[in-house]
Design an enzyme around this catalytic site. Structure first.
Site, PDB file in Angstrom:
ATOM      1  N   HIS A  58       0.870  -1.318  -0.037  1.00  0.00           N
ATOM      2  CA  HIS A  58      -0.055   0.035  -0.012  1.00  0.00           C
ATOM      3  C   HIS A  58       0.766   1.243   0.046  1.00  0.00           C
ATOM      4  O   HIS A  58       1.966   0.937   0.752  1.00  0.00           O
ATOM      5  CB  HIS A  58      -0.798  -0.083   1.145  1.00  0.00           C
ATOM      6  N   GLU A  60       0.912   4.371   1.524  1.00  0.00           N
ATOM      7  CA  GLU A  60       1.278   4.765   2.806  1.00  0.00           C
ATOM      8  C   GLU A  60       2.173   4.047   3.396  1.00  0.00           C
ATOM      9  O   GLU A  60       3.106   4.672   4.151  1.00  0.00           O
ATOM     10  CB  GLU A  60      -0.008   5.388   3.317  1.00  0.00           C
ATOM     11  N   CYS A  88      -6.431   1.989   5.283  1.00  0.00           N
ATOM     12  CA  CYS A  88      -7.233   0.647   5.668  1.00  0.00           C
ATOM     13  C   CYS A  88      -6.607   0.455   7.032  1.00  0.00           C
ATOM     14  O   CYS A  88      -5.578   1.421   7.643  1.00  0.00           O
ATOM     15  CB  CYS A  88      -6.550  -0.159   4.845  1.00  0.00           C
ATOM     16  N   CYS A  91      -2.557   0.262   7.329  1.00  0.00           N
ATOM     17  CA  CYS A  91      -1.714   1.509   7.222  1.00  0.00           C
ATOM     18  C   CYS A  91      -2.077   2.320   8.298  1.00  0.00           C
ATOM     19  O   CYS A  91      -1.052   3.290   8.636  1.00  0.00           O
ATOM     20  CB  CYS A  91      -2.116   2.122   5.791  1.00  0.00           C
TER      21      CYS A  91
END
Length: 156
Positions: A58, A60, A88, A91
């Site tokens: 992801h 981030e 999410c 993260c």
């Protein structure tokens, strides 16, 4: 969570959007992130989950890893994260663990977002609470995501 000295800077979110566009061109869900320290971008990343075949791919999460390496510490207390889509649980958890100062995100994620959509992890009784601001350049983030998923549906 008290407000930071400076509200979210659209220029930094535009840089996160550039990262999201890179993800789009690679066939990844178009999410981008930048980490800002002392008014300068110190790390940037975009989704690479499919390319890396990794749950950690992801935007981030990758940006936080790069920022920690650059700073020489996992503690990013003086850093702000700009991400085009609401984080999410993984993260958001990484941001809590890194103790980021602030999170600025564009569009809400009603399916997996935990900075206000499904729940707000940043309101739970953890020992750290970053400032959170949503909706920064949300329309631009939404447009990119909608175009990506429309294209994906048309390919099927």
């Amino acid at each position: 969570m008290k407000s930071p000295e400076n509200p979210g800077n659209p220029a930094f979110m535009r840089e996160a959007l550039k990262e999201a566009e890179k993800a789009y061109r690679k066939g990844e869900v178009p999410v981008g992130a930048v980490v800002v320290r002392a008014g300068r971008i110190i790390a940037r990343a975009h989704n690479l989950r499919e390319h890396k075949q990794s749950v950690h791919g992801h935007a981030e999460f990758l940006a936080l890893m790069k920022a920690a390496k650059k700073c020489g510490t996992w503690r990013l207390e003086d850093c702000d994260v700009y991400v085009t889509m609401e984080p999410c649980p993984m993260c958001a958890g990484a941001m809590l663990q890194a103790r980021v100062h602030a999170l600025y995100y564009g569009v809400r994620d009603p399916k997996a977002g935990v900075a206000g959509s499904l729940l707000n992890m940043f309101e739970l009784p953890f020992n750290h609470k970053p400032y959170v601001e949503s909706g920064l350049l949300a329309e631009e983030s939404s447009t990119l995501l909608k175009a990506f998923f429309k294209e994906l549906r048309n390919k099927k």
